[in-house]
Write a protein that holds these residues in place. Sequence first.
Motif, PDB file in Angstrom:
ATOM      1  N   VAL A   1      11.268  36.136-128.684  1.00  0.00           N
ATOM      2  CA  VAL A   1      12.361  36.972-128.181  1.00  0.00           C
ATOM      3  C   VAL A   1      13.186  37.514-129.334  1.00  0.00           C
ATOM      4  O   VAL A   1      13.564  38.695-129.356  1.00  0.00           O
ATOM      5  N   TRP A   2      13.459  36.631-130.306  1.00  0.00           N
ATOM      6  CA  TRP A   2      14.242  37.106-131.447  1.00  0.00           C
ATOM      7  C   TRP A   2      13.475  38.173-132.231  1.00  0.00           C
ATOM      8  O   TRP A   2      14.042  39.217-132.571  1.00  0.00           O
ATOM      9  N   PHE A   3      12.193  37.924-132.494  1.00  0.00           N
ATOM     10  CA  PHE A   3      11.410  38.857-133.304  1.00  0.00           C
ATOM     11  C   PHE A   3      11.193  40.195-132.602  1.00  0.00           C
ATOM     12  O   PHE A   3      11.332  41.263-133.214  1.00  0.00           O
ATOM     13  N   LEU A   4      10.856  40.147-131.327  1.00  0.00           N
ATOM     14  CA  LEU A   4      10.499  41.368-130.597  1.00  0.00           C
ATOM     15  C   LEU A   4      11.705  42.148-130.090  1.00  0.00           C
ATOM     16  O   LEU A   4      11.624  43.371-129.905  1.00  0.00           O
ATOM     17  N   VAL A   5      12.824  41.441-129.853  1.00  0.00           N
ATOM     18  CA  VAL A   5      13.981  42.107-129.250  1.00  0.00           C
ATOM     19  C   VAL A   5      15.209  42.059-130.158  1.00  0.00           C
ATOM     20  O   VAL A   5      15.700  43.090-130.619  1.00  0.00           O
ATOM     21  N   LEU A   6      15.696  40.852-130.429  1.00  0.00           N
ATOM     22  CA  LEU A   6      16.983  40.718-131.109  1.00  0.00           C
ATOM     23  C   LEU A   6      16.941  41.148-132.569  1.00  0.00           C
ATOM     24  O   LEU A   6      17.951  41.608-133.108  1.00  0.00           O
TER      25      LEU A   6
ATOM     26  N   LEU B   1      21.809  32.130-132.608  1.00  0.00           N
ATOM     27  CA  LEU B   1      21.526  30.960-131.770  1.00  0.00           C
ATOM     28  C   LEU B   1      20.078  30.944-131.301  1.00  0.00           C
ATOM     29  O   LEU B   1      19.432  29.888-131.288  1.00  0.00           O
ATOM     30  N   VAL B   2      19.555  32.095-130.924  1.00  0.00           N
ATOM     31  CA  VAL B   2      18.164  32.162-130.474  1.00  0.00           C
ATOM     32  C   VAL B   2      17.211  31.858-131.630  1.00  0.00           C
ATOM     33  O   VAL B   2      16.252  31.098-131.474  1.00  0.00           O
ATOM     34  N   LEU B   3      17.478  32.441-132.796  1.00  0.00           N
ATOM     35  CA  LEU B   3      16.626  32.189-133.961  1.00  0.00           C
ATOM     36  C   LEU B   3      16.692  30.725-134.362  1.00  0.00           C
ATOM     37  O   LEU B   3      15.648  30.084-134.583  1.00  0.00           O
ATOM     38  N   GLY B   4      17.895  30.173-134.455  1.00  0.00           N
ATOM     39  CA  GLY B   4      18.040  28.768-134.829  1.00  0.00           C
ATOM     40  C   GLY B   4      17.415  27.839-133.816  1.00  0.00           C
ATOM     41  O   GLY B   4      16.747  26.853-134.173  1.00  0.00           O
ATOM     42  N   GLY B   5      17.601  28.146-132.533  1.00  0.00           N
ATOM     43  CA  GLY B   5      16.993  27.328-131.495  1.00  0.00           C
ATOM     44  C   GLY B   5      15.476  27.371-131.538  1.00  0.00           C
ATOM     45  O   GLY B   5      14.809  26.351-131.307  1.00  0.00           O
ATOM     46  N   GLY B   6      14.930  28.533-131.838  1.00  0.00           N
ATOM     47  CA  GLY B   6      13.475  28.644-131.947  1.00  0.00           C
ATOM     48  C   GLY B   6      12.919  27.822-133.094  1.00  0.00           C
ATOM     49  O   GLY B   6      11.915  27.116-132.931  1.00  0.00           O
ATOM     50  N   LEU B   7      13.572  27.895-134.237  1.00  0.00           N
ATOM     51  CA  LEU B   7      13.139  27.098-135.386  1.00  0.00           C
ATOM     52  C   LEU B   7      13.233  25.608-135.064  1.00  0.00           C
ATOM     53  O   LEU B   7      12.320  24.830-135.369  1.00  0.00           O
ATOM     54  N   ALA B   8      14.335  25.201-134.435  1.00  0.00           N
ATOM     55  CA  ALA B   8      14.520  23.791-134.100  1.00  0.00           C
ATOM     56  C   ALA B   8      13.455  23.317-133.121  1.00  0.00           C
ATOM     57  O   ALA B   8      12.921  22.211-133.248  1.00  0.00           O
TER      58      ALA B   8
END
Length: 489
Positions: A255-260, A216-223
Motif C-alpha cells: 500500500v505504501w509503495f503503490l499508493v502512499l 505509520l504504514v511504512l513503519g508498520g509494514g517493516l515491523a
Amino acid sequence: MQEMSSRATTEEPSTGLQTGWNGRVIGYVAILMLVNVMVDTVVTAPSFIIAQLKDAFQTTHFAWLDMSAMLAGAMWSPLLGKAADIHGKRRILVFTLLVAALGGIVCLIAPNLAVFVLGRALQGAAVASLFLTVALIRDVCASRFAMVVTGVVTSGSAAFGIVTPFVLQIATAAFGWRFVFVVAAGFAAVGALCVRLAIPNSAVRTPGRLDVAGALVLGGGLAGVLMYISLGQDLGWLGILPLAVLAAGVVALLVWFLVLSRAPEPVIDIRAITPTLGLGFLVVTMGTGAYRSMLSLFGLLVDVAPEDGLGYGIAGPAALGLMFGVPSFGITLGGILAGAVATRVGPAWPLAAGLVTGTTAALVMFVAGSGNLAIAAVCSFMLSLTAGSMVTSGFNLASLLTSPEKQGTISSVVMVMIAIGSVMMSFIGTAILNSTDMVVGGETVNSSLGVHTYIAVGGCAFVLAAIPMTLLIRRMRRSGVTGGPAVRG
C-alpha cells in the motif's frame, strides 16, 4: 550525469560554512559525539548483558532484547528525517533525545518483557539521533570538510567504548543490569540540554507537510515482516499468527509503495533515489547487518568457556573488555580514515575497503576463532573497522548525491537501511541458534554447528554485498563524480 545532485557537481558557497578546524567546530563535534555516545549505549550496551536479560525476562528471544531499539529506529527514522527538513534539525534532535530518555526510564522499571520492549521501542528514537547529527554537520560545514567531520562524529564516540565494557562489567555486577539503562537515560537527557543550548538552529528548511499516515504504514509494514522472522521460530513458519503478521506487513508495504509513496510529499520520495544511491543503500544494509549480527553473537560467546567442551566459547579474564572495549578503537579509526580518504577518492572506495575487511574477519572467525580469545579479539577489531568505515561512508555517499534541502530525509533512509540490515541479520542468527541448540546437563545451550553456521551466514552477507559494491564503483567511475577534489567546500 543527471542523477548526481548539484551538490556533488558544483562548488558549494563557503559563506557561513566552516571549512576547517576551529574552536567552534570542535565544540559542535564534542556535543554531537556526546549524542552518539548515547546512541551507542542504547544500541550496543544490551549486547553486554544479554545473558542477564534472558534470565530476568525468561526468554530465548535475545534478538528482541538486543535489536528492538533498532527495529523501532527503522520505524522512527523516515518520519523524523522529514520532520527535520521541515521544522529544523536541532529541534527534532532534541525531541528524539527526550523520547530516548523516557525509553530508558521505562526499561529501567520494566516488570516484564512486554514493557521492556516498549521501552526499547521508545529508545529507538535515539537511532534517529545518529543521522540527525550527520545532517546538522552538513548545515554548518562545507561539503569536503563535512566528510571528515562526519567520520569523527559518527565513529569518534566509539572511543568511549574502549572503557565502557570494563566499567559496565563492574557496575552491572554491583548494581544489576538496570544500571545500563540509568546511563542511557542520563546521557540522553544531558545530550538534549547541550544540543538545545549550543548547537545552532538549522538554516536550511524545506517547506512542506509531514506524511504521518505514510510513515505509520511504512513503519508498520517493516515491523510486520521482521516480526514474522522472530515469531516463526517458535510458532512455526506456517503458523496462523506468524503468517497473519507477515501478510499484514507485506500488504502495508505494498500500500505504501503503490499508493502512499506517490503522494505529493511522501515521507520517503523513492523517485529521488537514483540507481547509484540505491546500490549504496544495499551495500550498507548487508554490510552493517552482518557486523551487528556478529556483535550480538560475541555477547553469547563470552558467556561460554572453552573448557565447557561445546566447541565454541571464549569466556575468560577480561574477555568482555577485549571483545567489546579494545575493538571500539577500530570503529573510531575506521570512521575517521573513511572520512579522510573520501575527500580524495570519494566515499565508495572506503565503503569497499570496509566490506573486504569484514569478509576477512568473518572467514578467520569461522576457521580459527573457536575457543581462541586472541583470534576472536582481532576479528572483532577488524569488524569494528568495517562498522566505522561503512557507516561513515554510507552517510557521506548519500550526502554527496543529495541536495542540501533533503539531507535530513536522505540521511534517515541510510539509518533505515542500517536498522533493517541489523534487525534482519540478528533475527536470522537467532533462528539458526534456536534451531540447532542442544541439551547438556539438563540445560539448553547453543551448539557448535549453530554458532559456526551463524558466522558463515554473516560472512556470506559480506560476500554478497560485493556484487552491488562492484556495480556502485563502476557507476561512480562512469559519472566522473567521486566526491574527492572535485567537490570543494
